[in-house]
Design an enzyme around this catalytic site. Structure first.
Site, PDB file in Angstrom:
ATOM      1  N   SER A   1     -31.925  29.918  15.499  1.00 22.44           N
ATOM      2  CA  SER A   1     -31.824  29.170  14.246  1.00 22.44           C
ATOM      3  C   SER A   1     -32.731  29.808  13.209  1.00 22.44           C
ATOM      4  O   SER A   1     -33.763  30.404  13.534  1.00 22.44           O
ATOM      5  CB  SER A   1     -32.239  27.720  14.476  1.00 22.44           C
ATOM      6  OG  SER A   1     -32.428  27.051  13.248  1.00 22.44           O
ATOM      7  N   SER A   2     -32.363  29.638  11.937  1.00 23.85           N
ATOM      8  CA  SER A   2     -33.184  30.177  10.850  1.00 23.85           C
ATOM      9  C   SER A   2     -34.508  29.441  10.703  1.00 23.85           C
ATOM     10  O   SER A   2     -35.405  29.917   9.999  1.00 23.85           O
ATOM     11  CB  SER A   2     -32.410  30.114   9.532  1.00 23.85           C
ATOM     12  OG  SER A   2     -32.088  28.771   9.203  1.00 23.85           O
ATOM     13  N   CYS A   3     -34.661  28.296  11.362  1.00 18.85           N
ATOM     14  CA  CYS A   3     -35.916  27.546  11.253  1.00 18.85           C
ATOM     15  C   CYS A   3     -37.071  28.241  11.972  1.00 18.85           C
ATOM     16  O   CYS A   3     -38.215  27.775  11.906  1.00 18.85           O
ATOM     17  CB  CYS A   3     -35.752  26.132  11.780  1.00 18.85           C
ATOM     18  SG  CYS A   3     -35.539  26.032  13.565  1.00 18.85           S
TER      19      CYS A   3
ATOM     20  N   TYR B   1     -38.575  22.113  17.418  1.00 23.31           N
ATOM     21  CA  TYR B   1     -37.304  22.825  17.630  1.00 23.31           C
ATOM     22  C   TYR B   1     -37.476  24.315  17.353  1.00 23.31           C
ATOM     23  O   TYR B   1     -36.979  25.165  18.110  1.00 23.31           O
ATOM     24  CB  TYR B   1     -36.246  22.228  16.705  1.00 23.31           C
ATOM     25  CG  TYR B   1     -34.885  22.886  16.795  1.00 23.31           C
ATOM     26  CD1 TYR B   1     -34.059  22.670  17.884  1.00 23.31           C
ATOM     27  CD2 TYR B   1     -34.422  23.705  15.756  1.00 23.31           C
ATOM     28  CE1 TYR B   1     -32.806  23.261  17.962  1.00 23.31           C
ATOM     29  CE2 TYR B   1     -33.168  24.296  15.824  1.00 23.31           C
ATOM     30  CZ  TYR B   1     -32.360  24.070  16.929  1.00 23.31           C
ATOM     31  OH  TYR B   1     -31.118  24.651  17.005  1.00 23.31           O
TER      32      TYR B   1
ATOM     33  N   LYS C   1     -36.926  27.665  19.829  1.00 22.13           N
ATOM     34  CA  LYS C   1     -36.028  28.771  19.522  1.00 22.13           C
ATOM     35  C   LYS C   1     -36.762  30.118  19.511  1.00 22.13           C
ATOM     36  O   LYS C   1     -36.211  31.143  19.934  1.00 22.13           O
ATOM     37  CB  LYS C   1     -35.337  28.526  18.181  1.00 22.13           C
ATOM     38  CG  LYS C   1     -34.283  27.428  18.237  1.00 22.13           C
ATOM     39  CD  LYS C   1     -33.193  27.766  19.243  1.00 22.13           C
ATOM     40  CE  LYS C   1     -32.102  26.731  19.304  1.00 22.13           C
ATOM     41  NZ  LYS C   1     -31.031  27.068  20.276  1.00 22.13           N
TER      42      LYS C   1
ATOM     43  N   HIS D   1     -26.627  17.031  10.437  1.00 30.11           N
ATOM     44  CA  HIS D   1     -27.146  17.943   9.420  1.00 30.11           C
ATOM     45  C   HIS D   1     -26.588  17.574   8.043  1.00 30.11           C
ATOM     46  O   HIS D   1     -25.750  16.687   7.912  1.00 30.11           O
ATOM     47  CB  HIS D   1     -26.783  19.385   9.774  1.00 30.11           C
ATOM     48  CG  HIS D   1     -27.545  19.924  10.943  1.00 30.11           C
ATOM     49  ND1 HIS D   1     -28.876  20.262  10.873  1.00 30.11           N
ATOM     50  CD2 HIS D   1     -27.171  20.191  12.218  1.00 30.11           C
ATOM     51  CE1 HIS D   1     -29.285  20.712  12.045  1.00 30.11           C
ATOM     52  NE2 HIS D   1     -28.270  20.673  12.883  1.00 30.11           N
TER      53      HIS D   1
END
Length: 380
Positions: free
Chosen positions: A154-156, A183, A187, A226
């Site tokens: 994920s981009s997070c 989260y 990742k 989301h």
């Protein structure tokens, strides 16, 4: 060749299944005997809980016949398991599965996901479940001799105030966004698991980091979704309410009375976000998985091996809301609540590395939103 898609009933996993089946008319679907009817429903008819998989009916109809393929059958075989059949947080269950099935490729798309509200409410579940899934699948894949694995992140993973657009080398250079830190940590651990096993054991385990995803099979839960699916649901329900109110007024009065309808959105509406359709993500995942190892290695580093997947374009939340309102046919007011958190000010991926490897997205935002809304309506 056996291909295991972990998380095949989720939005990304089901899109990967669609693309793998559509890219090869000779693909097979292998399921545990107890789940044949479940898989048939998940991939074709279960509208209320699972996305349909366009273009796969001929393959799925023969699922019972192909459960035990002949030894001379060399067609790609897709291994699918539901959560009730295989709990990926259970190490022994995952070990038994890999020892029994011995897949050649693994797409690790299984994850616990959600928006700001869900991440704030269930942080322990997000970090525990995601780390256990990653550790179990990656380790047992290695033990079973899996040749290739693709981990979807994920981009997070990038710092909150990272320079934009976000490059792969921004990883671990600053503080993460607090609202989804657990989260994000999980990742990042998945990326480092792949890299560590590659370095120590010589595996070929790769990672792709998608920007914000949306599309067919999304989660439209009123609290745990989301931004795009949440707004699609809210604007649709507001439109229905407006239509109902207008109809009631027409029945009770010859002179329409003015009514006020409004949808309020968390934050200021100014944060910028990039959105990628899930079918583009599936195509990118398969592209990266099938890259020649020498080419993949030439564009990555042993301890910086993940690849960003995005469109290269972003919009404000306000612009997004206005587009979704147009797509859904909502004509009321749109308001913003600045007392609620905005999240990261901007999230735009630098996908130069992936483009240099020969892949680009094909689905525009408005086109993708129309398809997503049609999926929402179909699933009821």
């Amino acid at each position: 060749m056996k291909i295991y898609i972990a998380g095949h009933r989720g939005m990304v996993g089901s899109a990967i299944v669609r693309h793998l089946l559509n890219s090869s008319a000779q693909s097979q679907v292998l399921s545990s005997q107890s789940s044949l009817r479940t898989q048939h429903s998940a991939l074709s008819t279960e509208k209320n809980t699972q996305p349909k998989v366009p273009g796969t009916q001929n393959q799925i109809k023969g699922i019972n016949a192909i459960h035990n393929p002949q030894p001379t059958d060399h067609r790609p075989q897709l291994l699918l398991r539901t959560h009730s059949e295989l709990d990926l947080t259970n190490q022994q269950a995952v070990r038994d599965f890999f020892e029994s099935e011995k897949p050649d490729q693994v797409y690790l798309a299984a994850a616990k996901v959600g928006g700001i509200h869900a991440n704030n409410t269930y942080p322990a579940e997000f970090i525990y479940q995601n780390m256990m899934i990653e550790a179990n699948v990656i380790h047992e894949a290695y033990r079973a001799g899996v040749k290739k694995l693709l981990f979807l992140g994920s981009s997070c993973i990038y710092p909150r105030m990272v320079p934009q657009p976000m490059r792969e080398d921004a990883l671990l250079t600053g503080t993460l966004e607090p609202t989804n830190e657990p989260y994000a940590i999980a990742k990042i651990a998945g990326i480092k698991l792949c890299e560590s096993y590659n370095r120590q054991y010589g595996t070929d385990y790769r990672s792709v980091m998608p920007t914000n995803l949306y599309g067919i099979g999304d989660n439209y839960h009123p609290e745990n979704s989301h931004v795009i699916p949440a707004l699609i649901r809210r604007f649709h329900e507001a439109k229905i309410s407006m239509e109902s109110t207008t109809h009631s007024l027409q029945l009770t009065s010859h002179v329409p009375r003015p009514t006020s309808h409004s949808v309020t959105i968390w934050g200021t509406g100014t944060p910028r976000r990039e959105f990628l359709n899930v079918d583009d993500m599936a195509a990118a995942s398969i592209h990266v998985m099938n890259l020649d190892k020498a080419i993949y290695d030439a564009h990555t580093q042993p301890m910086l091996s993940h690849i960003n997947v995005g469109t290269g374009e972003d919009v404000t939340i306000k612009e997004l809301a206005e587009t979704i309102a147009e797509v859904t046919g909502y004509t009321g007011n749109i308001e913003f609540d600045p007392t609620k958190p905005d999240g990261t000010p901007r999230k735009l991926m630098d996908s130069t590395r992936l483009r240099s490897l020969g892949w680009e997205p094909k689905i525009g935002l408005k086109e993708g939103l129309k398809a997503a809304y049609a999926d929402f309506l179909e699933r009821g």
